[in-house]
Design a protein around this motif. Structure first.
Motif, PDB file in Angstrom:
ATOM      1  N   PRO A  31      45.182 -94.741  39.740  1.00 55.52           N
ATOM      2  CA  PRO A  31      43.975 -94.309  39.031  1.00 55.52           C
ATOM      3  C   PRO A  31      43.919 -92.784  38.934  1.00 55.52           C
ATOM      4  CG  PRO A  31      43.421 -94.997  41.253  1.00 55.52           C
ATOM      5  CD  PRO A  31      44.870 -95.335  41.064  1.00 55.52           C
ATOM      6  N   LEU A  32      43.161 -92.300  37.949  1.00 61.41           N
ATOM      7  CA  LEU A  32      43.002 -90.860  37.752  1.00 61.41           C
ATOM      8  C   LEU A  32      41.857 -90.341  38.604  1.00 61.41           C
ATOM      9  CD1 LEU A  32      43.287 -90.556  33.848  1.00 61.41           C
ATOM     10  CD2 LEU A  32      45.107 -90.318  35.547  1.00 61.41           C
ATOM     11  N   SER A  33      42.082 -89.141  39.145  1.00 62.00           N
ATOM     12  CA  SER A  33      41.005 -88.443  39.845  1.00 62.00           C
ATOM     13  C   SER A  33      40.319 -87.524  38.835  1.00 62.00           C
ATOM     14  CB  SER A  33      41.564 -87.620  41.008  1.00 62.00           C
ATOM     15  OG  SER A  33      42.168 -88.456  41.969  1.00 62.00           O
ATOM     16  N   ILE A  34      39.027 -87.764  38.593  1.00 60.00           N
ATOM     17  CA  ILE A  34      38.310 -87.007  37.568  1.00 60.00           C
ATOM     18  C   ILE A  34      37.002 -86.488  38.143  1.00 60.00           C
ATOM     19  CG2 ILE A  34      37.166 -87.130  35.320  1.00 60.00           C
ATOM     20  CD1 ILE A  34      39.169 -89.245  34.493  1.00 60.00           C
ATOM     21  N   VAL A  35      36.761 -85.213  37.968  1.00 60.86           N
ATOM     22  CA  VAL A  35      35.471 -84.613  38.329  1.00 60.86           C
ATOM     23  C   VAL A  35      34.536 -84.792  37.142  1.00 60.86           C
ATOM     24  CG1 VAL A  35      34.261 -82.505  38.977  1.00 60.86           C
ATOM     25  CG2 VAL A  35      36.559 -82.945  39.865  1.00 60.86           C
ATOM     26  N   CYS A  36      33.381 -85.401  37.378  1.00 63.49           N
ATOM     27  CA  CYS A  36      32.461 -85.731  36.286  1.00 63.49           C
ATOM     28  C   CYS A  36      31.093 -85.122  36.560  1.00 63.49           C
ATOM     29  CB  CYS A  36      32.348 -87.253  36.151  1.00 63.49           C
ATOM     30  SG  CYS A  36      31.262 -87.781  34.812  1.00 63.49           S
TER      31      CYS A  36
END
Length: 808
Positions: A77-82
């Motif tokens: 999975p992608l690590s994304i700052v939201c």
């Protein structure tokens, strides 16, 4: 004209590659100016994927950010700052991984890069609606249904309509190609001729049209038969005004039209499909159940759809009900009779209106609509019923309406088809190619022409109604050449021409001056002869020619002088740091003393601004000034045989100082520096200098001069210098006049080589030094002869200018 590839292809019997279609269109005279892809969602959602949020926790270094893990069908999975407040575990979202370019609803494209946000790595972005161009909402990330699979391309969930759009440069005579069916007809004719297949246009069938009841009959009365040759209409009841379906909105958006509602969109769709303008009335607003096409009284007030009140002209073609006007025919609808969201019943109009009257009305009221543009070029009078049925069936299908009357078709004076005869030898003579008669007939029949008579040497044709511009045999030749292709006309081995014997003095002098100035570093400009009246004073405007149907408020008169349109060009260049300008222009000015009394005058104008010559390590830069421009004028005049120019200072509009230029006793123009007031008016900072020559006078004088050639003199010229004191008020022109007055045959030339001013010379005095050149072509001159000539010059200068000869 904008054409959609997908839309056009619906009317073609075979599939044509977009690149080939572009070449075909250009070949048949519908020049493709641009060919570009179209996507209903900018960027086509390329690279965007469906994702599942599998983890979400607060960012350790920011209260309003979240750290998420998003599954997109990859190994990890992608690590994304939201930063969205509504992000949560379990959501199905749209993800833009690293390397994806997103196209926001408003703003420039942005490519995702691997980033660190407050110390945490982010491998992409979870997207909001506006960030990927789906809409304007930015309230949070876009949350999708849970049944979507992670890793699925976003374009599979949000279908993207794609198309190819052609911008076609139509010539004014090609009204027949101002629609998709019209263009398709030409393409079919081309394919039939070149691919040797019988291919015909495929219009959508309207055979299913029929009246379902007679609950809303509308009576039509045609009082202005000159303005309206044919009027067709039908009533439709029980409609629901709503948003159009996606396919219809995509059709309109692809060619640059904004969807409004299903009824208006259908009329626009049929207009661009067939070329026939339509208008839908709210039937409940039509009083008396009647439509009357007529003219109304001069200055009758009428409020149009845009809410503005306009004063009608007595020549306007008006659509009226039993009481009031409801529409400016072929141009713009009225406010009270237009379709609204509450409309339930409509009366649909399809008509033919007089081209020139529609054009005058359109310009008079400043209403340039798609309908007016087509009517003013002449629509197909035989097409009204097809377009009406096509639109009625679409309204029935998309708005749930019932066709509630028979079609009313008022056509009192049916127009006969024009007939044109063309001889085969004329076709060969004009086209340069021999065509087989069968080839000619097949091409013309594919374009809609009807062969009435076919003899051994002539073809008589009935011109289709959709080609109102065809009236001459040469027009038929053009049609054949268009479809066959100009490239297929063989180049002959030899061309026989008859040389012109006209003595075109005007043209030769223009060419001579243009070549001289271009060779001297000047650039030719061509400015608009229609200009803005705000540039001129009331006194100047008194004699101007005003436009009756001006295209805009800024272009409303024919220019009374050349200065202002050139100043626009100079200002444009100065604003872009192009300061060193050497310009010239041939153009006309216009004036009038009353209706029917008009005058146009040709000018040759020269302009200098900025540096006249650039500096170098050897020389300093020389700014442009009046003397530099006077030198250009003197050399130019000498090349035309106009020597010994005289300048006389006077008050001239826009020039300060300004001088009239004389060649002998004839005034040939003006020269001077553009005044400060004009410079401020055009926001120009650097000085501008201008010469304005009356071209007719220059041509007359130059045409009467004969250039005489003689061998170079065998003797050597002798030079003498003369310095004198004169009053500062004495102009150099006065000194020149005194020199010329001596009329010395052996004076070969003279030039000013020094000018000095100082209080040491005396109050208001200046020192002028002139070099004189003497030549006797028969013998060497003696000092005694030269002294005698100098004495005559001194006497003349002392008498005419009050000069005091300096001895040292």
């Amino acid at each position: 004209m904008t054409i959609s590839y997908n839309w056009l292809s619906e009317y073609l019997p075979v599939s044509v590659d977009p690149e080939r279609l572009s070449r075909i269109l250009t070949s048949i005279g519908l020049e493709v100016e641009s060919m570009s892809p179209y996507e209903s969602i900018r960027g086509g959602l390329k690279g965007l994927v469906i994702g599942k949020v599998v983890a979400c926790e607060r960012h350790p270094n920011a209260d309003k950010l979240s750290l998420t893990k998003v599954e997109i069908g990859a190994e990890n999975p992608l690590s994304i700052v939201c930063g969205a407040p509504n992000v949560a575990v379990g959501q199905t979202v749209v993800v833009a991984p690293v390397g994806t370019t997103i196209y926001p609803f408003n703003g420039d494209p942005l490519t995702m890069k691997l980033a660190k946000i407050r110390g945490e790595e982010s491998q992409g972005m979870i997207c909001a609606e506006d960030e990927i161009g789906l809409g304007p909402d930015h309230g949070g990330i876009l949350v999708l249904p849970d049944n979507l699979k992670a890793g699925t391309p976003a374009s599979q969930h949000f279908p993207v309509y794609t198309d190819i759009i052609y911008e076609i440069g139509l010539t004014p005579n090609r009204m027949d190609a101002m629609s998709h069916m019209g263009v398709a007809r030409d393409v079919c004719a081309y394919l039939t001729h070149h691919d040797k297949k019988e291919l015909q246009l495929r219009p959508v069938s309207v055979n299913s049209f029929k009246a379902q009841d007679q609950s809303l009959p509308i009576q039509v009365e045609l009082l202005d038969t000159e303005g309206c040759q044919r009027y067709s209409g039908v009533s439709i009841t029980g409609i629901t005004v709503a948003e159009s379906p996606e396919w219809l909105k995509n059709r309109l958006l692809s060619i640059g039209l904004r969807p409004i509602n299903n009824i208006v969109d259908i009329t626009n769709f049929v207009l661009h499909e067939t070329g026939q303008p339509l208008h839908a009335f709210d039937a409940s607003a039509l009083q008396g159940g009647k439509i009357i096409v007529q003219q109304v009284k001069q200055d009758t007030p009428f409020v149009t759809l845009d809410g503005k009140e306009r004063k009608l002209d007595a020549t306007d073609i008006m659509i009226c009900d039993a009481v009031n006007p409801v529409c400016i025919a072929g141009v713009f609808g009225g406010l009270g009779s237009g379709v609204t969201n509450e409309t339930q019943n409509v009366f649909l109009e399809s008509a033919w209106f007089h081209p020139s009257r529609i054009r005058k009305t359109s310009f008079r009221h400043g209403l340039r609509t798609d309908a007016a543009t087509r009517f003013e070029k002449g629509v197909d009078v035989s097409q009204t019923l097809y377009a009406l049925k096509r639109a009625a069936l679409l309204i029935k299908e998309l708005a749930g309406g019932t066709i509630s009357s028979d079609i009313v078709d008022v056509y009192p004076n049916q127009e006969e088809k024009k007939q044109v005869a063309i001889k085969y030898h004329y076709l060969k003579k004009l086209s340069g190619k021999s065509y087989h008669p069968d080839t000619i007939k097949k091409i013309l029949e594919a374009l809609g022409f009807e062969v009435i008579k076919d003899s051994i040497d002539e073809l008589r044709l009935a011109v289709p109604y959709h080609k109102p511009d065809i009236s001459l045999p040469a027009d038929i030749v053009e049609e054949i050449l268009r479809i066959d292709g100009l490239d297929n006309v063989e180049i002959p081995q030899a061309i026989t021409i008859t040389p012109s014997v006209e003595n075109d003095v005007d043209g030769k002098l223009k060419e001579k001056i243009a070549q001289y100035l271009a060779g001297s570093g000047f650039r030719e400009i061509l400015t608009n002869s229609i200009t803005n009246s705000a540039y001129y004073t009331e006194e100047q405007l008194a004699g101007t020619v005003k436009m009756l149907n001006n295209l805009s408020a800024e272009l409303n008169i024919l220019r009374p002088s050349m200065m202002e349109t050139a100043m626009e060009v100079i200002s444009y260049n100065h604003n872009r740091k192009n300061d060193q300008l050497r310009l010239f222009e041939f153009g006309k000015t216009y004036s009038t003393t009353g209706i029917g009394n008009y005058r146009e005058q040709m000018h040759c104008c020269i302009y200098l601004s900025g540096l006249y010559s650039e500096g170098s390590w050897r020389t300093e830069a020389q700014p442009a000034d009046l003397f530099a421009l006077k030198g250009v004028l003197a050399r130019l005049s000498a090349s035309l045989g106009l020597n010994a120019l005289k300048l006389q200072e006077t008050n001239l509009p826009g020039l300060q100082p300004g001088f009239e230029v004389y060649a002998g006793k004839e005034k040939i123009g003006t020269i001077g520096q553009i005044s400060k007031a004009k410079m401020i008016q055009f926001d120009i900072k650097l000085p501008v200098f201008m010469v304005d020559l009356d071209w007719a006078t220059v041509v007359t004088l130059a045409g009467s001069k004969k250039l005489v050639f003689r061998e170079l003199p065998r003797q050597i010229a002798v030079e003498r210098d003369l310095a004198m004191l004169v009053n500062r008020s004495v102009a150099y022109g006065t000194i020149e006049a005194a020199i010329r007055k001596t009329n010395l045959p052996k004076l070969a030339g003279y030039r000013l080589f020094d000018l000095f001013e100082s209080d040491k010379l005396g109050a208001d005095k200046k020192s002028v030094a002139i070099n004189f050149s003497f030549l006797d072509e028969e013998k060497t001159m003696t000092d005694k002869e030269i002294d005698a000539l100098m004495q005559k010059l001194i006497q003349s200068l002392e008498k005419e200018t009050g000069a005091e000869i300096r001895k040292s």
